[in-house]
Write a protein that holds these residues in place. Structure first.
Motif, mmCIF file in Angstrom:
data_model
loop_
_atom_site.group_PDB
_atom_site.id
_atom_site.type_symbol
_atom_site.label_atom_id
_atom_site.label_comp_id
_atom_site.label_asym_id
_atom_site.label_seq_id
_atom_site.Cartn_x
_atom_site.Cartn_y
_atom_site.Cartn_z
ATOM 1 N N GLY A 147 1.124 -1.609 -0.439
ATOM 2 C CA GLY A 147 0.252 0.082 0.125
ATOM 3 C C GLY A 147 1.127 1.450 -0.087
ATOM 4 N N LYS A 148 0.076 2.381 -0.211
ATOM 5 C CA LYS A 148 1.016 3.787 -0.335
ATOM 6 C C LYS A 148 1.676 3.748 0.905
ATOM 7 N N GLU A 149 2.691 4.106 1.120
ATOM 8 C CA GLU A 149 3.955 4.476 2.321
ATOM 9 C C GLU A 149 3.920 6.411 2.528
ATOM 10 N N VAL A 150 3.568 7.025 3.287
ATOM 11 C CA VAL A 150 3.303 8.406 2.945
ATOM 12 C C VAL A 150 4.296 8.594 3.617
ATOM 13 N N SER A 151 4.785 8.397 5.021
ATOM 14 C CA SER A 151 6.569 9.053 5.537
ATOM 15 C C SER A 151 7.455 8.283 4.538
ATOM 16 N N ILE A 152 8.253 9.327 4.720
ATOM 17 C CA ILE A 152 9.654 9.570 3.494
ATOM 18 C C ILE A 152 10.248 8.176 4.241
ATOM 19 N N PRO A 153 10.619 7.872 5.610
ATOM 20 C CA PRO A 153 11.067 6.811 6.115
ATOM 21 C C PRO A 153 10.626 5.415 5.801
ATOM 22 N N ALA A 154 11.565 4.587 5.411
ATOM 23 C CA ALA A 154 10.270 2.829 4.914
ATOM 24 C C ALA A 154 10.342 2.469 5.992
ATOM 25 N N THR A 155 9.578 2.093 6.005
ATOM 26 C CA THR A 155 8.565 1.070 7.257
ATOM 27 C C THR A 155 8.443 -0.211 6.763
ATOM 28 N N LYS A 156 6.959 -0.354 6.384
ATOM 29 C CA LYS A 156 6.236 -1.696 5.579
ATOM 30 C C LYS A 156 6.830 -2.349 5.069
ATOM 31 N N SER A 157 7.337 -0.598 3.579
ATOM 32 C CA SER A 157 7.437 -1.757 2.181
ATOM 33 C C SER A 157 9.136 -2.754 3.030
ATOM 34 N N PHE A 158 10.280 -1.833 4.087
ATOM 35 C CA PHE A 158 11.260 -2.798 3.925
ATOM 36 C C PHE A 158 10.422 -4.254 4.439
ATOM 37 N N ILE A 159 9.544 -4.683 5.409
ATOM 38 C CA ILE A 159 9.155 -5.773 6.329
ATOM 39 C C ILE A 159 8.134 -6.209 5.247
ATOM 40 N N ALA A 160 7.778 -6.110 3.570
ATOM 41 C CA ALA A 160 7.103 -6.544 2.454
ATOM 42 C C ALA A 160 8.153 -6.902 2.053
ATOM 43 N N THR A 161 9.313 -6.308 1.864
ATOM 44 C CA THR A 161 10.795 -6.943 1.063
ATOM 45 C C THR A 161 11.038 -8.252 1.667
ATOM 46 N N LEU A 162 10.856 -7.978 2.677
ATOM 47 C CA LEU A 162 11.443 -8.924 3.083
ATOM 48 C C LEU A 162 11.198 -10.063 3.556
ATOM 49 N N ALA A 163 9.768 -10.691 3.493
ATOM 50 C CA ALA A 163 8.720 -11.265 3.312
ATOM 51 C C ALA A 163 8.519 -12.185 2.255
ATOM 52 N N LEU A 164 8.621 -11.190 1.088
ATOM 53 C CA LEU A 164 8.532 -11.651 -0.110
ATOM 54 C C LEU A 164 10.128 -12.484 -0.488
ATOM 55 N N LEU A 165 10.910 -11.976 -0.156
ATOM 56 C CA LEU A 165 12.719 -12.165 -0.627
ATOM 57 C C LEU A 165 12.425 -13.689 -0.135
ATOM 58 N N SER A 166 11.640 -13.620 1.737
ATOM 59 C CA SER A 166 12.137 -15.300 2.119
ATOM 60 C C SER A 166 11.155 -16.468 1.281
ATOM 61 N N ILE A 167 9.814 -15.661 0.979
ATOM 62 C CA ILE A 167 8.884 -16.482 -0.488
ATOM 63 C C ILE A 167 9.888 -17.376 -1.293
ATOM 64 N N LEU A 168 10.307 -16.056 -2.057
ATOM 65 C CA LEU A 168 11.164 -16.708 -2.845
ATOM 66 C C LEU A 168 12.207 -17.522 -2.937
ATOM 67 N N ALA A 169 13.308 -17.722 -1.353
ATOM 68 C CA ALA A 169 14.236 -18.260 -1.142
ATOM 69 C C ALA A 169 13.715 -19.900 -0.954
ATOM 70 N N ASN A 170 12.876 -19.429 -0.213
ATOM 71 C CA ASN A 170 11.751 -21.045 -0.012
ATOM 72 C C ASN A 170 11.854 -21.726 -0.902
ATOM 73 N N ALA A 171 10.855 -20.575 -2.701
ATOM 74 C CA ALA A 171 10.225 -21.775 -3.414
ATOM 75 C C ALA A 171 11.168 -21.946 -3.997
ATOM 76 N N ILE A 172 12.794 -21.627 -4.065
ATOM 77 C CA ILE A 172 13.881 -22.500 -4.760
ATOM 78 C C ILE A 172 14.454 -23.807 -4.179
ATOM 79 N N SER A 173 13.888 -23.596 -2.853
ATOM 80 C CA SER A 173 14.801 -24.365 -1.818
ATOM 81 C C SER A 173 14.699 -26.183 -2.294
ATOM 82 N N GLY A 174 15.402 -26.416 -1.804
ATOM 83 C CA GLY A 174 15.665 -28.213 -2.108
ATOM 84 C C GLY A 174 15.023 -28.855 -1.084
ATOM 85 N N GLN A 175 14.866 -28.042 0.320
ATOM 86 C CA GLN A 175 14.836 -28.690 1.486
ATOM 87 C C GLN A 175 13.844 -27.261 2.294
ATOM 88 N N PRO A 176 12.843 -27.098 1.702
ATOM 89 C CA PRO A 176 11.527 -25.720 2.655
ATOM 90 C C PRO A 176 10.887 -25.674 3.913
#
Length: 350
Positions: A147-176
């Motif tokens: 969603g739109k992040e109004v405040s200039i310091p990044a907060t929710k976009s940061f946690i969203a990035t971590l969540a998506l990166l973890s999903i990508l890493a797990n999706a290509i894991s041989g031992q998810p």
């Protein structure tokens, strides 16, 4: 609208558990992932995954690098976008590039993407703005759903990035692992810790008059301290420096004076003994120590104790705690929290 919140930053911090759940719903199905198979195959087949980003997104990339290496056993590197153009590493011909930008318009990342495309490599953009330049010009794109992040310091976009990166890493894991379960546990933990307002205010009161703050940790904790230190600089205007905990004793400790605050993250069993020894050493030199620990390695004197979460995801939680500490410190110092001086959401190319 800020609703009952005094600042957009606090509102956006509070939204993070909901955003983690939104990302789970968008990208994780029953025994499958709702991610283009071409993206997953490109990640699986790459010898090296290069993560290119700036600012908070670079710090997320460092955590993402470790997630790819530990979850998927895939070599990864996180590189600052502006440095990539001027100091390009030796790149394996079978490499894949992942570009992270909340706005999708950062000048250094545009320049890096152009260079990568000229070299003939495939690219994936992770952004919170689907119609942005980077989203439109990369080979593939995934949306953060923050969603739109109004405040200039990044907060929710940061946690969203971590969540998506973890999903990508797990999706290509041989031992998810059960990534849905672990991310839901993170969301629940963050929600519960968010409500401890008095704790963050007490810490903020101990930090607000500091001329210098150190933040120390190891592994994922160190990466988290980089982001927390940035939030303290952006919002509270306090020089805050993040270091691997042992490196603090290789020179920077000379800056430690009586009353200097040192925030220490302690969520990894492997390094907990070293961390405790460092705490004693710093306390003996009259440093003011703020300790954030995982429950099973905590002590009664610790300032914040985190309920048990998977060791790969402790940084998701500690960064949110750091956001709250930075927010309340800035509030105590009466700074422009949502619009810090000299700062813009998307930094243009110099």
């Amino acid at each position: 609208m800020k609703d009952e919140y005094q600042h957009y930053m606090l509102k956006e911090i509070s939204e993070q558990p909901k955003i983690i759940k939104r990302i789970i719903k968008k990208y994780i199905g029953k025994d499958t992932y709702f991610i283009d198979k071409e993206i997953l195959n490109a990640l699986k087949n790459a010898n090296t995954i290069y993560i290119i980003a700036s600012g908070s997104s670079y710090h997320a990339g460092l955590i993402g690098k470790s997630l790819f290496e530990k979850l998927a056993r895939k070599k990864a590197e996180s590189i600052i976008a502006s440095e990539f153009v001027y100091n390009m590493p030796l790149i394996d011909e079978n490499s894949f590039f992942l570009i992270i930008s909340q706005s999708g318009e950062t000048g250094d990342l545009k320049e890096a993407l152009s260079k990568i495309k000229d070299l003939g490599y495939k690219t994936l953009t992770i952004t919170n703005t689907p119609d942005s330049y980077l989203s439109k010009n990369a080979d593939y794109s995934l949306f953060l759903e923050a969603g739109k992040e109004v405040s200039i310091p990044a907060t929710k976009s940061f946690i969203a990035t971590l969540a998506l990166l973890s999903i990508l890493a797990n999706a290509i894991s041989g031992q998810p692992i059960n990534i849905k379960e672990e991310l839901l546990k993170v969301a629940s933990t963050v929600q519960n810790l968010y409500n401890k307002k008095a704790v963050y205010q007490n810490i903020a009161n101990s930090l607000k008059d500091n001329k210098l703050i150190f933040l120390l940790g190891t592994s994922f904790d160190f990466y988290a301290t980089l982001e927390i230190s940035l939030k303290l600089k952006e919002t509270a205007y306090i020089p805050a420096f993040a270091l691997p905990i042992k490196e603090f004793f290789h020179g920077p400790i000379t800056l430690l004076e009586e009353g200097t605050s040192v925030i220490i993250l302690n969520t990894l069993k492997e390094s907990s003994k070293v961390v405790r020894n460092a705490i004693k050493e710093i306390s003996n030199k009259e440093g003011k120590v703020v300790i954030i620990s995982l429950e099973d390695i905590s002590e009664s004197k610790d300032n914040i104790i985190i309920p048990q979460v998977h060791f790969l995801f402790t940084s998701f939680v500690t960064v949110v705690l750091g956001q709250l500490i930075a927010y309340y410190t800035a509030l105590a110092r009466n700074t422009e929290i949502d619009n810090p001086r000299n700062l813009t959401k998307s930094v243009p190319l110099l």
